[in-house]
Design a protein around this motif. Sequence first.
Motif, short mmCIF file in Angstrom:
data_model
loop_
_atom_site.label_atom_id
_atom_site.label_comp_id
_atom_site.label_asym_id
_atom_site.label_seq_id
_atom_site.Cartn_x
_atom_site.Cartn_y
_atom_site.Cartn_z
N GLU A 36 2.55 -0.30 10.28
CA GLU A 36 1.25 -0.95 10.20
C GLU A 36 0.58 -0.64 8.85
O GLU A 36 0.02 -1.53 8.21
CB GLU A 36 0.36 -0.48 11.35
N MET A 37 0.66 0.63 8.42
CA MET A 37 0.08 1.01 7.12
C MET A 37 0.78 0.27 5.98
O MET A 37 0.12 -0.23 5.06
CB MET A 37 0.20 2.52 6.89
N ILE A 38 2.10 0.20 6.03
CA ILE A 38 2.86 -0.48 4.98
C ILE A 38 2.51 -1.96 4.96
O ILE A 38 2.30 -2.55 3.89
CB ILE A 38 4.37 -0.26 5.18
N ASP A 39 2.44 -2.59 6.12
CA ASP A 39 2.10 -4.01 6.20
C ASP A 39 0.71 -4.28 5.64
O ASP A 39 0.49 -5.27 4.94
CB ASP A 39 2.21 -4.52 7.64
N LYS A 40 -0.24 -3.39 5.93
CA LYS A 40 -1.61 -3.55 5.43
C LYS A 40 -1.64 -3.43 3.91
O LYS A 40 -2.25 -4.24 3.22
CB LYS A 40 -2.53 -2.51 6.07
N GLU A 41 -0.95 -2.41 3.37
CA GLU A 41 -0.90 -2.24 1.92
C GLU A 41 -0.23 -3.42 1.25
O GLU A 41 -0.67 -3.88 0.19
CB GLU A 41 -0.16 -0.95 1.55
N THR A 42 0.84 -3.92 1.85
CA THR A 42 1.55 -5.07 1.29
C THR A 42 0.64 -6.29 1.25
O THR A 42 0.59 -7.00 0.25
CB THR A 42 2.81 -5.37 2.12
N ALA A 43 -0.09 -6.55 2.31
CA ALA A 43 -1.01 -7.69 2.35
C ALA A 43 -2.07 -7.55 1.26
O ALA A 43 -2.40 -8.54 0.58
CB ALA A 43 -1.66 -7.80 3.73
N GLU A 44 -2.59 -6.35 1.06
CA GLU A 44 -3.60 -6.12 0.01
C GLU A 44 -3.01 -6.35 -1.37
O GLU A 44 -3.65 -6.95 -2.23
CB GLU A 44 -4.17 -4.71 0.13
N LEU A 45 -1.78 -5.89 -1.59
CA LEU A 45 -1.13 -6.10 -2.88
C LEU A 45 -0.88 -7.58 -3.15
O LEU A 45 -1.06 -8.06 -4.27
CB LEU A 45 0.19 -5.33 -2.96
N TYR A 46 -0.47 -8.31 -2.11
CA TYR A 46 -0.26 -9.75 -2.27
C TYR A 46 -1.56 -10.46 -2.61
O TYR A 46 -1.58 -11.38 -3.43
CB TYR A 46 0.36 -10.35 -1.00
#
Length: 98
Positions: A10-20
């Motif tokens: 969940e943390m990785i997915d959230k960070e990825t969405a923010e980076l995108y």
Amino acid sequence: SSRIYDSIKEMIDKETAELYEKMDDRIPEIAGVDYKKILRRGVPSEECLLEIDKGDYDLVVIGSHGKSGLKKFVMGSTAERILKKSPISVHVTKVPAQ
């Protein structure tokens, strides 16, 4: 435990969405130039080369943090590995430190 795995995912997915989102703001819309954002999990250089091999691409543009010396020796350079093994042209651009 699966709760820990789910929490980390969940943390990785959230960070990825923010980076995108940040990437969308930074990539200019240039007439006639198509680009893709692709999320793959694994060893970055290997995943990128697999995508290059299966895709229909003219150019790869990749950022590099410009690590040198011991850090580069220990961790290697994703950009350098892609540059050496890519069957198509690769443009490496320096990513400013943050």
